[in-house]
Design a protein around this motif. Sequence first.
Motif, short mmCIF file in Angstrom:
data_model
loop_
_atom_site.label_atom_id
_atom_site.label_comp_id
_atom_site.label_asym_id
_atom_site.label_seq_id
_atom_site.Cartn_x
_atom_site.Cartn_y
_atom_site.Cartn_z
N LEU A 20 5.61 -3.46 12.39
CA LEU A 20 5.85 -4.22 11.18
C LEU A 20 4.54 -4.83 10.71
CD1 LEU A 20 8.74 -6.55 10.35
CD2 LEU A 20 6.42 -7.40 10.09
N VAL A 21 4.27 -4.71 9.43
CA VAL A 21 3.09 -5.36 8.85
C VAL A 21 3.52 -6.18 7.65
CG1 VAL A 21 2.46 -3.34 7.41
CG2 VAL A 21 0.72 -5.05 8.00
N GLY A 22 3.04 -7.43 7.62
CA GLY A 22 3.29 -8.30 6.49
C GLY A 22 2.16 -8.21 5.50
N VAL A 23 2.50 -8.01 4.22
CA VAL A 23 1.48 -7.90 3.18
C VAL A 23 1.80 -8.85 2.04
CG1 VAL A 23 0.83 -5.51 3.72
CG2 VAL A 23 2.66 -5.94 2.09
N ASP A 24 0.75 -9.40 1.44
CA ASP A 24 0.94 -10.30 0.30
C ASP A 24 -0.08 -10.04 -0.81
OD1 ASP A 24 -1.42 -11.37 1.26
OD2 ASP A 24 -0.55 -13.29 1.86
N GLY A 25 -0.89 -9.02 -0.66
CA GLY A 25 -1.89 -8.70 -1.67
C GLY A 25 -3.25 -9.29 -1.40
N SER A 26 -3.38 -10.19 -0.41
CA SER A 26 -4.68 -10.76 -0.08
C SER A 26 -5.55 -9.70 0.61
CB SER A 26 -4.51 -11.97 0.85
OG SER A 26 -4.00 -11.55 2.10
N ASP A 27 -6.84 -9.94 0.63
CA ASP A 27 -7.76 -8.98 1.27
C ASP A 27 -7.40 -8.76 2.73
OD1 ASP A 27 -9.18 -8.62 -1.06
OD2 ASP A 27 -10.80 -9.98 -0.52
N THR A 28 -7.09 -9.86 3.45
CA THR A 28 -6.79 -9.69 4.87
C THR A 28 -5.46 -8.97 5.08
OG1 THR A 28 -5.80 -11.91 5.02
CG2 THR A 28 -8.14 -11.69 5.61
N SER A 29 -4.49 -9.17 4.20
CA SER A 29 -3.23 -8.45 4.37
C SER A 29 -3.40 -6.97 4.05
CB SER A 29 -2.11 -9.08 3.53
OG SER A 29 -2.10 -8.62 2.21
N LEU A 30 -4.27 -6.65 3.11
CA LEU A 30 -4.54 -5.24 2.81
C LEU A 30 -5.24 -4.57 3.99
CD1 LEU A 30 -5.62 -5.50 -0.94
CD2 LEU A 30 -3.39 -4.81 0.00
N ARG A 31 -6.17 -5.29 4.62
CA ARG A 31 -6.81 -4.75 5.83
C ARG A 31 -5.79 -4.59 6.95
NH1 ARG A 31 -11.28 -7.96 4.04
NH2 ARG A 31 -10.72 -9.71 5.39
N ALA A 32 -4.87 -5.56 7.07
CA ALA A 32 -3.81 -5.46 8.08
C ALA A 32 -2.93 -4.25 7.81
CB ALA A 32 -2.98 -6.74 8.10
N GLY A 33 -2.62 -4.01 6.54
CA GLY A 33 -1.82 -2.84 6.18
C GLY A 33 -2.52 -1.54 6.54
N ALA A 34 -3.81 -1.47 6.26
CA ALA A 34 -4.58 -0.27 6.59
C ALA A 34 -4.65 -0.07 8.10
CB ALA A 34 -5.99 -0.37 6.00
N TYR A 35 -4.87 -1.16 8.82
CA TYR A 35 -4.92 -1.07 10.29
C TYR A 35 -3.58 -0.62 10.84
CZ TYR A 35 -5.32 -2.43 15.17
OH TYR A 35 -5.33 -2.42 16.54
N ALA A 36 -2.50 -1.21 10.36
CA ALA A 36 -1.16 -0.86 10.83
C ALA A 36 -0.82 0.60 10.51
CB ALA A 36 -0.12 -1.80 10.23
N LEU A 113 15.15 -5.49 13.24
CA LEU A 113 14.74 -4.09 13.43
C LEU A 113 14.27 -3.79 14.84
CD1 LEU A 113 12.80 -3.56 10.09
CD2 LEU A 113 15.18 -2.98 10.60
N ARG A 114 14.15 -4.83 15.65
CA ARG A 114 13.68 -4.69 17.03
C ARG A 114 12.34 -3.95 17.07
NH1 ARG A 114 18.33 -4.71 21.14
NH2 ARG A 114 16.59 -3.95 22.36
N VAL A 115 11.40 -4.46 16.30
CA VAL A 115 10.08 -3.83 16.22
C VAL A 115 9.35 -4.00 17.54
CG1 VAL A 115 9.96 -4.17 13.72
CG2 VAL A 115 8.85 -5.80 15.25
N ASP A 116 8.39 -3.14 17.75
CA ASP A 116 7.59 -3.18 18.98
C ASP A 116 6.28 -3.93 18.80
OD1 ASP A 116 9.35 -1.52 20.59
OD2 ASP A 116 8.77 0.08 19.20
N ALA A 117 5.83 -4.11 17.56
CA ALA A 117 4.56 -4.79 17.30
C ALA A 117 4.55 -5.32 15.87
CB ALA A 117 3.39 -3.84 17.51
N VAL A 118 3.79 -6.40 15.67
CA VAL A 118 3.62 -6.99 14.34
C VAL A 118 2.12 -7.06 14.07
CG1 VAL A 118 3.92 -9.10 12.96
CG2 VAL A 118 5.76 -8.33 14.48
N VAL A 119 1.75 -6.71 12.84
CA VAL A 119 0.36 -6.81 12.39
C VAL A 119 0.35 -7.72 11.17
CG1 VAL A 119 -1.65 -5.54 11.53
CG2 VAL A 119 -0.15 -4.48 13.24
N ILE A 120 -0.58 -8.66 11.18
CA ILE A 120 -0.65 -9.63 10.08
C ILE A 120 -2.12 -9.95 9.80
CG2 ILE A 120 -0.52 -11.69 11.56
CD1 ILE A 120 1.61 -11.36 8.48
N GLY A 121 -2.43 -10.24 8.56
CA GLY A 121 -3.79 -10.63 8.20
C GLY A 121 -4.03 -12.09 8.52
#
Length: 150
Positions: A20-36, A113-121
């Motif tokens: 699971l990755v949380g995104v909000d449009g910030s630069d760090t969330s976009l990097r988190a999305g790319a990493y995830a 969703l019983r995710v296995d990992a979370v990625v966040i900026g």
Amino acid sequence: MIDTVNGVFELGTDGPRTILVGVDGSDTSLRAGAYAAGLARRQGSHLVVVFVHVATAAFAPEAIVAARDAQESTLAELRATAEEGSARLGVEYTFYERRGNPYAEITRLANELRVDAVVIGASMQAGHRLVGSLATRLVRDARWPVTVVP
């Protein structure tokens, strides 16, 4: 991985199945999305992308419409980016849209969703260094591994 009890070899279960990755449009969330997305591609995982609309009730009445419009615009851009990235990388994903407190909604969805990992900026706001941020709270309270992307 070899199951020593049953002597059976398991294929493809060592890494996270759902990220699971949380995104909000910030630069760090976009990097988190790319990493995830890259992690999901390498691990053969399903990617869950979540955007949380933050409450606008505390805003001045004239600012509520502008804040909602900005969030809708950001959401549309994030959906398009996720679709393009998914097609380019070959990563299956599901996009969720929630309303409320980002910490509560990300935690609720991760548990549902019983995710296995979370990625966040990481937060870029100076005040969060003193009072804590979403990333700090997730790391402290989570039941799953949390990766914070700078």
